[in-house]
Motif scaffolding. Structure first.
Motif, PDB file in Angstrom:
ATOM      1  N   UNK A  77     -34.283  93.084   1.554  1.00 36.75           N
ATOM      2  CA  UNK A  77     -33.237  93.623   0.692  1.00 36.75           C
ATOM      3  C   UNK A  77     -32.394  94.588   1.533  1.00 36.75           C
ATOM      4  N   UNK A  78     -31.135  94.755   1.164  1.00 34.37           N
ATOM      5  CA  UNK A  78     -30.314  95.744   1.880  1.00 34.37           C
ATOM      6  C   UNK A  78     -29.430  96.504   0.900  1.00 34.37           C
ATOM      7  N   UNK A  79     -29.977  96.780  -0.266  1.00 36.16           N
ATOM      8  CA  UNK A  79     -29.271  97.564  -1.267  1.00 36.16           C
ATOM      9  C   UNK A  79     -29.217  99.032  -0.862  1.00 36.16           C
ATOM     10  N   UNK A  80     -28.309  99.771  -1.464  1.00 38.75           N
ATOM     11  CA  UNK A  80     -28.284 101.216  -1.292  1.00 38.75           C
ATOM     12  C   UNK A  80     -29.150 101.830  -2.391  1.00 38.75           C
ATOM     13  N   UNK A  81     -30.100 102.652  -1.981  1.00 33.41           N
ATOM     14  CA  UNK A  81     -30.998 103.260  -2.961  1.00 33.41           C
ATOM     15  C   UNK A  81     -30.247 104.307  -3.791  1.00 33.41           C
ATOM     16  N   UNK A  82     -30.256 104.154  -5.106  1.00 31.04           N
ATOM     17  CA  UNK A  82     -29.623 105.167  -5.959  1.00 31.04           C
ATOM     18  C   UNK A  82     -30.534 106.384  -6.062  1.00 31.04           C
ATOM     19  N   UNK A  83     -29.975 107.488  -6.533  1.00 30.97           N
ATOM     20  CA  UNK A  83     -30.800 108.666  -6.788  1.00 30.97           C
ATOM     21  C   UNK A  83     -31.625 108.435  -8.049  1.00 30.97           C
ATOM     22  N   UNK A  84     -32.851 108.895  -8.003  1.00 30.66           N
ATOM     23  CA  UNK A  84     -33.716 108.794  -9.173  1.00 30.66           C
ATOM     24  C   UNK A  84     -33.158 109.678 -10.278  1.00 30.66           C
ATOM     25  N   UNK A  85     -32.994 109.119 -11.463  1.00 26.54           N
ATOM     26  CA  UNK A  85     -32.395 109.834 -12.589  1.00 26.54           C
ATOM     27  C   UNK A  85     -33.463 110.068 -13.666  1.00 26.54           C
ATOM     28  N   UNK A  86     -34.073 111.247 -13.695  1.00 28.10           N
ATOM     29  CA  UNK A  86     -35.156 111.504 -14.650  1.00 28.10           C
ATOM     30  C   UNK A  86     -34.746 111.329 -16.103  1.00 28.10           C
ATOM     31  N   UNK A 130     -35.422 105.251 -20.923  1.00 32.37           N
ATOM     32  CA  UNK A 130     -35.991 103.908 -20.758  1.00 32.37           C
ATOM     33  C   UNK A 130     -37.448 103.903 -21.224  1.00 32.37           C
ATOM     34  N   UNK A 131     -38.166 104.947 -20.902  1.00 34.53           N
ATOM     35  CA  UNK A 131     -39.555 105.046 -21.338  1.00 34.53           C
ATOM     36  C   UNK A 131     -39.640 105.117 -22.862  1.00 34.53           C
ATOM     37  N   UNK A 132     -38.701 105.793 -23.470  1.00 37.54           N
ATOM     38  CA  UNK A 132     -38.679 105.877 -24.928  1.00 37.54           C
ATOM     39  C   UNK A 132     -38.409 104.505 -25.537  1.00 37.54           C
ATOM     40  N   UNK A 170     -48.703  99.592 -28.500  1.00 37.12           N
ATOM     41  CA  UNK A 170     -49.447  98.408 -28.935  1.00 37.12           C
ATOM     42  C   UNK A 170     -50.695  98.164 -28.098  1.00 37.12           C
ATOM     43  N   UNK A 171     -50.671  98.639 -26.864  1.00 40.91           N
ATOM     44  CA  UNK A 171     -51.839  98.450 -25.997  1.00 40.91           C
ATOM     45  C   UNK A 171     -52.778  99.653 -26.043  1.00 40.91           C
ATOM     46  N   UNK A 172     -52.364 100.674 -26.798  1.00 46.64           N
ATOM     47  CA  UNK A 172     -53.175 101.887 -26.879  1.00 46.64           C
ATOM     48  C   UNK A 172     -53.118 102.708 -25.614  1.00 46.64           C
ATOM     49  N   UNK A 173     -52.018 102.556 -24.882  1.00 45.19           N
ATOM     50  CA  UNK A 173     -51.877 103.240 -23.595  1.00 45.19           C
ATOM     51  C   UNK A 173     -50.558 104.000 -23.546  1.00 45.19           C
ATOM     52  N   UNK A 174     -50.559 105.121 -22.864  1.00 45.77           N
ATOM     53  CA  UNK A 174     -49.322 105.870 -22.655  1.00 45.77           C
ATOM     54  C   UNK A 174     -48.716 105.486 -21.314  1.00 45.77           C
ATOM     55  N   UNK A 175     -47.400 105.532 -21.256  1.00 42.90           N
ATOM     56  CA  UNK A 175     -46.723 105.297 -19.985  1.00 42.90           C
ATOM     57  C   UNK A 175     -47.100 106.403 -19.019  1.00 42.90           C
ATOM     58  N   UNK A 176     -47.367 106.030 -17.775  1.00 43.79           N
ATOM     59  CA  UNK A 176     -47.701 107.032 -16.765  1.00 43.79           C
ATOM     60  C   UNK A 176     -46.526 107.983 -16.576  1.00 43.79           C
ATOM     61  N   UNK A 177     -46.824 109.197 -16.137  1.00 48.65           N
ATOM     62  CA  UNK A 177     -45.771 110.193 -15.937  1.00 48.65           C
ATOM     63  C   UNK A 177     -44.692 109.665 -15.016  1.00 48.65           C
ATOM     64  N   UNK A 178     -43.511 110.206 -15.164  1.00 48.09           N
ATOM     65  CA  UNK A 178     -42.374 109.716 -14.401  1.00 48.09           C
ATOM     66  C   UNK A 178     -42.680 109.724 -12.908  1.00 48.09           C
ATOM     67  N   UNK A 179     -42.288 108.642 -12.272  1.00 46.03           N
ATOM     68  CA  UNK A 179     -42.512 108.517 -10.838  1.00 46.03           C
ATOM     69  C   UNK A 179     -41.321 107.829 -10.211  1.00 46.03           C
ATOM     70  N   UNK A 180     -40.884 108.351  -9.088  1.00 45.57           N
ATOM     71  CA  UNK A 180     -39.763 107.732  -8.385  1.00 45.57           C
ATOM     72  C   UNK A 180     -40.259 106.787  -7.294  1.00 45.57           C
ATOM     73  N   UNK A 181     -41.558 106.528  -7.280  1.00 44.46           N
ATOM     74  CA  UNK A 181     -42.133 105.649  -6.264  1.00 44.46           C
ATOM     75  C   UNK A 181     -41.911 104.193  -6.636  1.00 44.46           C
ATOM     76  N   UNK A 182     -41.270 103.444  -5.750  1.00 43.16           N
ATOM     77  CA  UNK A 182     -41.036 102.024  -5.980  1.00 43.16           C
ATOM     78  C   UNK A 182     -41.367 101.241  -4.719  1.00 43.16           C
ATOM     79  N   UNK A 183     -41.560  99.942  -4.881  1.00 41.22           N
ATOM     80  CA  UNK A 183     -41.933  99.118  -3.743  1.00 41.22           C
ATOM     81  C   UNK A 183     -40.820  98.247  -3.214  1.00 41.22           C
ATOM     82  N   UNK A 184     -39.590  98.569  -3.527  1.00 37.16           N
ATOM     83  CA  UNK A 184     -38.461  97.764  -3.057  1.00 37.16           C
ATOM     84  C   UNK A 184     -37.508  98.651  -2.268  1.00 37.16           C
ATOM     85  N   UNK A 185     -37.738  98.765  -0.978  1.00 38.48           N
ATOM     86  CA  UNK A 185     -36.915  99.614  -0.136  1.00 38.48           C
ATOM     87  C   UNK A 185     -36.008  98.762   0.743  1.00 38.48           C
ATOM     88  N   UNK A 186     -34.806  99.246   1.044  1.00 37.87           N
ATOM     89  CA  UNK A 186     -33.888  98.461   1.867  1.00 37.87           C
ATOM     90  C   UNK A 186     -34.294  98.443   3.334  1.00 37.87           C
TER      91      UNK A 186
END
Length: 344
Positions: free
Chosen positions: A68-77, A83-85, A93-109
């Motif tokens: 990939x060669x995208x430009x990484x945007x700034x993480x917008x809390x 989006x989490x809401x 429905x799964x009885x689980x809470x979304x994990x706390x906000x994280x800016x860690x992703x696996x798609x880096x340019x």
């Protein structure tokens, strides 16, 4: 007869498909005479190196590394919280809470650290998605003697890529599965079908054109070449091959009666990509303006995918697929490659 540009004997390029393949599929296609591809956009540098070593330990045939060669945007809390809401009912429905906000992703340019790691291997071909890296990086790759190709979804993108010095352009029709390679415009309205796109690009540039999107048979290969393409890139047809790492849930969807119902969506990653319609796409909508920018939309969706796949369903799985699954066969990639190229 060896094809001049890539050193292959067949005009078939296996599309790099992150998440559903590793070096095994790339090796099989290269050994068959095509150009096998390794998707590197979601791999660590250590994993990229080990996969290249795996390829080179088995075959001396050309292969392609895709980034990939995208430009990484700034993480917008704030946007991420919205989006989490939106997704909260599905976590509930799964009885689980979304994990706390994280800016860690696996798609880096693509970057100089990656270039440092792969330079000793002098990769024969590198392909890019979402445009090209900066001029310094591109010039560095070219100095290795590496062939550089990139995806165009419009004529304007193809002209721009040629002006930057690529060796060939991948013309990606709207039929193609996975992420759209669009980079000069975000408008889906100007995305063309393959057989409209290919002849228009061929008429405007002076380098080889690679046709991609909806090609699933030797007849499709021949038709693309009659329109001026010199190579074809095939992805979806390889998803059921024995060397593919396609998940059981994804395989079931590809073999199901609704595999032809696909749509372009941005809810899984933040960028438009084509996949088989599932519950997430049907209920959330295919395209949402409130989805976080690529790649941050994947932070929460990846969590939901894992939760629902544990229940044996792909309701939140990105079931990437092109519009034509008729070529999907549970055979070896070598056999499929030869089948696709039987007219050549």
């Amino acid at each position: 007869m060896e094809k001049d540009l890539f050193g292959t004997t067949l005009p078939i390029i296996q599309s790099p498909m992150a998440g559903v393949q590793d070096s095994e599929l790339a090796i099989a296609v290269s050994e068959a005479g095509g150009l096998g591809s390794l998707p590197c956009g979601m791999l660590s540098i250590e994993k990229i190196i080990s996969e290249i070593e795996s390829i080179k330990s088995v075959t001396d045939k050309p292969f392609n590394l895709n980034f990939f060669c995208h430009e990484m945007p700034k993480y917008n809390p704030a946007r991420q919280a919205m989006w989490q809401e939106t997704l909260k009912p599905y976590f509930t429905k799964t009885g689980t809470l979304c994990a706390s906000q994280s800016s860690s992703v696996g798609r880096l340019p693509f970057n100089h650290d990656i270039a440092d790691a792969i330079e000793p291997f002098s990769p024969p071909v590198i392909s890019f998605h979402f445009g090209l890296p900066n001029k310094d990086l591109l010039a560095r790759i070219k100095r290795w003697g590496t062939r550089v190709i990139s995806t165009a979804t419009t004529v304007d993108e193809a002209i721009w890529l040629e002006s930057q010095g690529v060796d060939a352009v991948i013309a990606q029709g709207i039929e193609a599965g996975g992420h759209r390679g669009m980079f000069l415009s975000e408008a889906l309205s100007n995305q063309l079908g393959l057989f409209s796109l290919v002849p228009q690009i061929v008429a405007k540039i002076n380098i080889p054109v690679i046709a991609a999107g909806g090609i699933a048979s030797s007849e499709g290969v021949k038709a693309a070449m009659m329109l001026g393409a010199e190579y074809v890139q095939v992805g979806t047809a390889y998803l059921l091959c024995t060397e593919a790492k396609t998940s059981p849930i994804h395989r079931m969807a590809l073999k199901g009666e609704h595999s032809n119902l696909t749509a372009v969506t941005n809810i899984f990653s933040g960028r438009p990509a084509r996949g088989i319609v599932n519950l997430a796409m049907a209920e959330l909508g295919y395209l949402r303006e409130d989805a976080p920018e690529f790649p941050f939309a994947s932070v929460e969706m990846t969590q939901l995918r894992a939760l629902y796949e544990k229940q044996g369903v792909g309701d939140f799985s990105p079931l990437w697929s092109g519009q034509n699954t008729s070529g999907c066969k549970e055979v070896s990639a070598k056999y499929l490659t030869q089948l696709l190229a039987q007219n050549f």
